[in-house]
Design an enzyme around this catalytic site. Sequence first.
Site, short mmCIF file in Angstrom:
data_model
loop_
_atom_site.label_atom_id
_atom_site.label_comp_id
_atom_site.label_asym_id
_atom_site.label_seq_id
_atom_site.Cartn_x
_atom_site.Cartn_y
_atom_site.Cartn_z
N LYS A 15 36.71 77.33 0.62
CA LYS A 15 36.71 75.68 0.49
C LYS A 15 38.28 75.19 0.75
CE LYS A 15 33.80 73.27 -0.26
NZ LYS A 15 32.63 72.63 0.45
N THR A 44 30.09 80.25 6.85
CA THR A 44 29.88 78.87 6.81
C THR A 44 31.07 77.82 6.41
OG1 THR A 44 27.52 79.36 6.56
CG2 THR A 44 28.23 77.47 5.41
N PRO A 81 34.38 88.05 -13.06
CA PRO A 81 35.89 88.41 -12.62
C PRO A 81 36.59 87.17 -12.14
CG PRO A 81 34.28 90.01 -11.36
CD PRO A 81 33.58 88.88 -12.21
N ILE A 113 23.23 68.70 -3.75
CA ILE A 113 23.96 67.38 -3.51
C ILE A 113 23.45 66.55 -2.31
CG2 ILE A 113 26.04 66.18 -4.01
CD1 ILE A 113 27.41 68.60 -5.16
N SER A 168 27.70 77.88 -1.94
CA SER A 168 28.49 77.21 -3.01
C SER A 168 28.46 78.04 -4.30
CB SER A 168 27.27 75.97 -2.95
OG SER A 168 26.24 76.19 -3.62
N THR A 221 35.73 70.77 -3.57
CA THR A 221 35.76 71.06 -5.11
C THR A 221 37.00 70.90 -5.68
OG1 THR A 221 35.16 73.05 -6.54
CG2 THR A 221 35.76 73.49 -4.33
N ASP A 222 36.89 70.88 -7.08
CA ASP A 222 38.08 71.17 -7.87
C ASP A 222 38.61 72.39 -7.94
OD1 ASP A 222 36.19 71.86 -9.59
OD2 ASP A 222 36.83 70.59 -11.11
N GLU A 223 37.78 73.35 -7.72
CA GLU A 223 38.09 74.79 -7.92
C GLU A 223 39.20 75.24 -6.77
OE1 GLU A 223 34.65 77.23 -8.32
OE2 GLU A 223 33.45 75.76 -9.14
N ASN A 270 31.48 75.82 -22.23
CA ASN A 270 30.22 76.28 -21.66
C ASN A 270 29.05 76.53 -22.87
OD1 ASN A 270 31.13 76.49 -19.10
ND2 ASN A 270 31.32 78.45 -19.11
N ARG A 272 34.41 73.27 -18.34
CA ARG A 272 34.19 72.59 -16.91
C ARG A 272 34.03 71.01 -17.34
NH1 ARG A 272 35.65 76.76 -15.67
NH2 ARG A 272 34.73 78.14 -14.26
P1 NAD Z 1 23.89 73.83 -2.30
O1 NAD Z 1 24.10 75.29 -2.13
O2 NAD Z 1 22.77 73.34 -3.24
O3 NAD Z 1 23.34 73.40 -0.82
C1 NAD Z 1 23.98 74.04 0.36
C2 NAD Z 1 23.21 73.62 1.45
O4 NAD Z 1 23.90 73.86 2.67
C3 NAD Z 1 21.93 74.04 1.65
O5 NAD Z 1 20.91 73.31 1.81
C4 NAD Z 1 21.85 75.21 2.85
O6 NAD Z 1 20.73 75.54 3.22
C5 NAD Z 1 22.97 74.24 3.64
N1 NAD Z 1 23.87 75.50 4.42
C6 NAD Z 1 24.32 76.61 3.94
N2 NAD Z 1 24.86 77.22 4.91
C7 NAD Z 1 24.68 76.30 6.01
C8 NAD Z 1 25.08 76.35 7.37
N3 NAD Z 1 25.77 77.42 7.97
N4 NAD Z 1 24.55 75.57 8.34
C9 NAD Z 1 23.84 74.33 7.91
N5 NAD Z 1 23.62 74.42 6.57
C10 NAD Z 1 23.97 75.41 5.87
O7 NAD Z 1 25.15 73.31 -2.54
P2 NAD Z 1 25.57 72.13 -3.26
O8 NAD Z 1 25.61 72.14 -4.78
O9 NAD Z 1 24.63 71.00 -3.09
O10 NAD Z 1 26.76 71.50 -2.70
C11 NAD Z 1 27.12 70.87 -1.72
C12 NAD Z 1 28.70 70.63 -1.42
O11 NAD Z 1 29.22 70.35 -2.50
C13 NAD Z 1 29.13 72.01 -0.95
O12 NAD Z 1 30.40 71.88 0.03
C14 NAD Z 1 30.01 72.43 -2.44
O13 NAD Z 1 31.13 73.16 -1.90
C15 NAD Z 1 30.42 71.22 -2.79
N6 NAD Z 1 30.66 71.00 -4.32
C16 NAD Z 1 29.47 71.42 -5.02
C17 NAD Z 1 29.68 71.18 -6.44
C18 NAD Z 1 28.71 71.64 -7.55
O14 NAD Z 1 28.76 71.45 -8.53
N7 NAD Z 1 27.50 71.98 -6.96
C19 NAD Z 1 30.96 70.75 -6.88
C20 NAD Z 1 32.25 70.66 -6.05
C21 NAD Z 1 31.76 70.47 -4.91
P1 TYD Z 2 28.53 77.69 -12.53
O1 TYD Z 2 27.45 76.63 -12.69
O2 TYD Z 2 28.29 78.99 -11.65
O3 TYD Z 2 29.57 76.81 -11.67
P2 TYD Z 2 31.23 77.17 -11.26
O4 TYD Z 2 31.33 78.51 -11.41
O5 TYD Z 2 31.29 76.60 -10.01
O6 TYD Z 2 31.78 76.24 -12.26
O7 TYD Z 2 28.89 78.15 -13.85
C1 TYD Z 2 29.55 77.19 -14.86
C2 TYD Z 2 30.28 77.65 -15.81
O8 TYD Z 2 29.25 78.43 -16.59
C3 TYD Z 2 31.33 78.82 -15.29
O9 TYD Z 2 32.41 78.84 -16.30
C4 TYD Z 2 30.34 80.27 -15.46
C5 TYD Z 2 29.49 79.73 -16.47
N1 TYD Z 2 28.18 80.52 -16.44
C6 TYD Z 2 27.70 81.31 -17.45
O10 TYD Z 2 28.26 81.62 -18.66
N2 TYD Z 2 26.39 81.77 -17.31
C7 TYD Z 2 25.93 81.80 -16.29
O11 TYD Z 2 24.74 82.46 -16.09
C8 TYD Z 2 26.31 80.79 -15.04
C9 TYD Z 2 25.67 80.86 -13.84
C10 TYD Z 2 27.57 80.56 -15.38
#
Ligand code: NAD
Ligand code: TYD
Length: 348
Positions: free
Chosen positions: A160, A104, A287, A13, A89, A131-133, A255, A220
């Site tokens: 989070k 972190t 789990p 993101i 994440s 996150t909404d989680e 899913n 989701r």
């Molecule tokens: P991502 O895992 O793709 O990227 C995380 C980034 O943070 C990476 O570039 C990593 O190198 C960096 N990072 C990790 N630890 C670090 C540290 N100690 N110091 C500096 N950099 C560090 O994550 P994402 O999916 O891009 O998510 C970004 C944010 O959005 C997170 O805070 C996550 O909780 C939140 N978020 C993500 C989602 C989603 O669907 N991906 C949904 C809701 C919220």
């Molecule tokens: P994920 O992308 O890991 O996001 P989050 O757990 O943060 O919602 O998973 C999205 C949904 O898909 C979640 O209900 C778990 C499910 N999932 C699978 O069924 N198979 C998989 O291999 C993965 C990674 C996730």
Amino acid sequence: MKNILVTGGCGFIGSNFIRYLLDESDFTGRIVNADKLTYAGNPENLSGIAEKFPKRYEFVKADICDPDAMSEIFETYSIDAICHFAAESHVDRSIAEPDAFIKTNITGTFNLLEMARRYKDHIMLFHHVSTDEVYGTLGADGFFTEDTPYSPSSPYSASKAASDHLVRAYHKTYSIPVTLSNCSNNYGPYQFPEKLIPLMILNALEEEPLPVYGDGRNIRDWLYVKDHCKAVWTIMKEGRRGETYNIGGRCEMYNIDVVRMICDLLGQIKPGGKSGRHLITFVKDRPGHDLRYAIDFSKLEKELGWTPAESFETGMKKTIQWYLDNPGWISRVKSGEYLSWIERHYDQ
Ligand code: NAD
Ligand code: TYD
């Protein structure tokens, strides 16, 4: 806001946000991207950006848990706003090895808040991306609102939740100007293939099994990453300080339906492609697997006029096309070549 510190800007993101802010938004200042470059941080996600914006983009390889490194960034670049994405994440990794999540997500956020406190005279905003989680799981009905009590299920969501509480506490106690956003599941370009959507796209392309947890009936709400980036920027500019805004995609899906849709769209879009539905494999459930997430984002919609532009179908088509168009990115991520590149460039 002239000098924004974006943490975790090489992740999924964060990199989309930096591209959006520099290339497509009304922001005219400079971005400093501080990223530790964990397995999830890939400098290639920002390829071309340093060259295109030499005066407006800086990268610093740094850990948000390191006070000296952060302090140096605040001093050197006169940081006046923070957009905090950096985190561990992935829920499954948090179940296997929670340690880095606590460090972190909690200590790292605390450390950044301390910087905001130290440099308070310069700081216009600390935006925290969450996150909404944190709200836990829903049953068949209802939506998460900003007032839903926190009830996190995994080490990821618990870490989070802790960071959200710290951000609010720093606002109340030290008057740090903060905003928070809690969003649903993102998808789009540059997402690391451990999360559901890119994993399924890449496995389907390779004719590998598509592992669906449990019966695939978990729900989701899917948000296209650029819609998320626009929402974050809108909140940073116009959101009321001290407030939280939920961000959702208005797109609840089982899913199993997501995976079937990916199979069918790949069959249509890929030249000579056929549906990969036969690859779907039901595997052991996660789990503590939350049943359903659904977001009420009417506060953001009514107060700031944001609404998602993409439907799931339009967003998914763009996403699949991006992965089809970027086989080099995929192979370097899958082979781990990007990690050796980081080692050669930064860790010697
Ligand atoms: P991502 O895992 O793709 O990227 C995380 C980034 O943070 C990476 O570039 C990593 O190198 C960096 N990072 C990790 N630890 C670090 C540290 N100690 N110091 C500096 N950099 C560090 O994550 P994402 O999916 O891009 O998510 C970004 C944010 O959005 C997170 O805070 C996550 O909780 C939140 N978020 C993500 C989602 C989603 O669907 N991906 C949904 C809701 C919220
Ligand atoms: P994920 O992308 O890991 O996001 P989050 O757990 O943060 O919602 O998973 C999205 C949904 O898909 C979640 O209900 C778990 C499910 N999932 C699978 O069924 N198979 C998989 O291999 C993965 C990674 C996730």
